[in-house]
Scaffold this active site. Structure first.
Site, PDB file in Angstrom:
ATOM      1  N   CYS A  76       7.226  -3.711   3.184  1.00  5.25           N
ATOM      2  CA  CYS A  76       7.224  -5.098   2.797  1.00  5.25           C
ATOM      3  C   CYS A  76       8.398  -5.518   2.415  1.00  5.25           C
ATOM      4  O   CYS A  76       9.110  -5.288   1.616  1.00  5.25           O
ATOM      5  CB  CYS A  76       6.166  -4.884   1.437  1.00  5.25           C
ATOM      6  SG  CYS A  76       5.696  -6.401   0.632  1.00  5.25           S
TER       7      CYS A  76
ATOM      8  N   CYS B  12       8.342  -6.376  -1.748  1.00  7.84           N
ATOM      9  CA  CYS B  12       8.761  -5.415  -2.825  1.00  7.84           C
ATOM     10  C   CYS B  12       8.968  -3.912  -2.292  1.00  7.84           C
ATOM     11  O   CYS B  12       9.436  -2.979  -2.981  1.00  7.84           O
ATOM     12  CB  CYS B  12       7.032  -5.021  -3.678  1.00  7.84           C
ATOM     13  SG  CYS B  12       5.826  -4.008  -2.625  1.00  7.84           S
TER      14      CYS B  12
ATOM     15  N   CYS C 224      -0.206  -5.924   1.285  1.00  8.48           N
ATOM     16  CA  CYS C 224       0.522  -4.878   0.705  1.00  8.48           C
ATOM     17  C   CYS C 224      -0.362  -4.295  -0.653  1.00  8.48           C
ATOM     18  O   CYS C 224      -0.628  -5.341  -1.525  1.00  8.48           O
ATOM     19  CB  CYS C 224       1.954  -5.364   0.255  1.00  8.48           C
ATOM     20  SG  CYS C 224       2.863  -4.140  -0.591  1.00  8.48           S
TER      21      CYS C 224
ATOM     22  N   CYS D 241       2.162  -5.035  -3.988  1.00  8.50           N
ATOM     23  CA  CYS D 241       2.209  -6.580  -4.459  1.00  8.50           C
ATOM     24  C   CYS D 241       1.292  -7.422  -4.319  1.00  8.50           C
ATOM     25  O   CYS D 241       1.405  -8.727  -4.511  1.00  8.50           O
ATOM     26  CB  CYS D 241       3.688  -6.799  -4.039  1.00  8.50           C
ATOM     27  SG  CYS D 241       3.939  -7.533  -2.614  1.00  8.50           S
TER      28      CYS D 241
ATOM     29  N   CYS E 149      -1.780  -6.609  13.150  1.00 10.25           N
ATOM     30  CA  CYS E 149      -1.309  -7.812  13.689  1.00 10.25           C
ATOM     31  C   CYS E 149      -0.533  -8.635  12.413  1.00 10.25           C
ATOM     32  O   CYS E 149      -1.064  -9.125  11.736  1.00 10.25           O
ATOM     33  CB  CYS E 149      -1.993  -8.896  14.322  1.00 10.25           C
ATOM     34  SG  CYS E 149      -1.517 -10.177  15.034  1.00 10.25           S
TER      35      CYS E 149
END
Length: 137
Positions: free
Chosen positions: A53, A56, A101, A104, A124
């Site tokens: 991510c 984070c 995510c 976060c 995607c």
């Protein structure tokens, strides 16, 4: 909302306590935007490694699950365990599964049931929502 669906009003907002984001990453990850198809350098990334991510640093995808879907966005047929959460997205006159995510709650992209085996899934993902970390040589 199921146990695996993210409520964007709960938990830390993307960027709150997370690393610095560019204005475009903020538009994608906080405001649920989408990058232009074909614009991500990650579309052409072929090295072995880990996709994290961008906000984070949570590990999300392994390179072994990445494939060229022809959609214009980095695509994966599987995600690391407990890395993402989902919710129903009814924007733009369609029903889709939006992916966030799990740590976060930053918007990553969408999940579609048209991917390759073994899962039949296509994550995607906006390349702006990811940081690629190559495996050590």
């Amino acid at each position: 909302m199921t146990a695996n669906e993210a409520d964007p009003t709960e938990g830390p907002a993307c960027g709150s306590g997370c690393g610095p984001l560019t204005p475009e990453q903020i538009r994608v990850m906080r405001d649920h935007g989408t990058e232009r198809p074909g614009s991500s350098p990650l579309n052409h990334e072929k090295r072995a490694g880990l996709y994290r991510c961008a906000a984070c640093g949570t590990p999300l995808f392994r390179s072994e699950t990445k494939y060229d879907s022809g959609s214009g966005w980095p695509s994966y047929y599987d995600v690391l365990p407990d890395a993402v959460e989902s919710r129903t997205d009814v924007s733009h006159g369609m029903v889709r599964t939006e992916i966030h995510c799990a740590s976060c709650k930053g918007h990553l992209g969408h999940l579609f049931p048209d991917g390759p085996r073994p899962t039949g899934l296509r994550y995607c993902i906006n390349g702006l929502a990811l940081n690629f970390v190559p495996d050590a040589a």
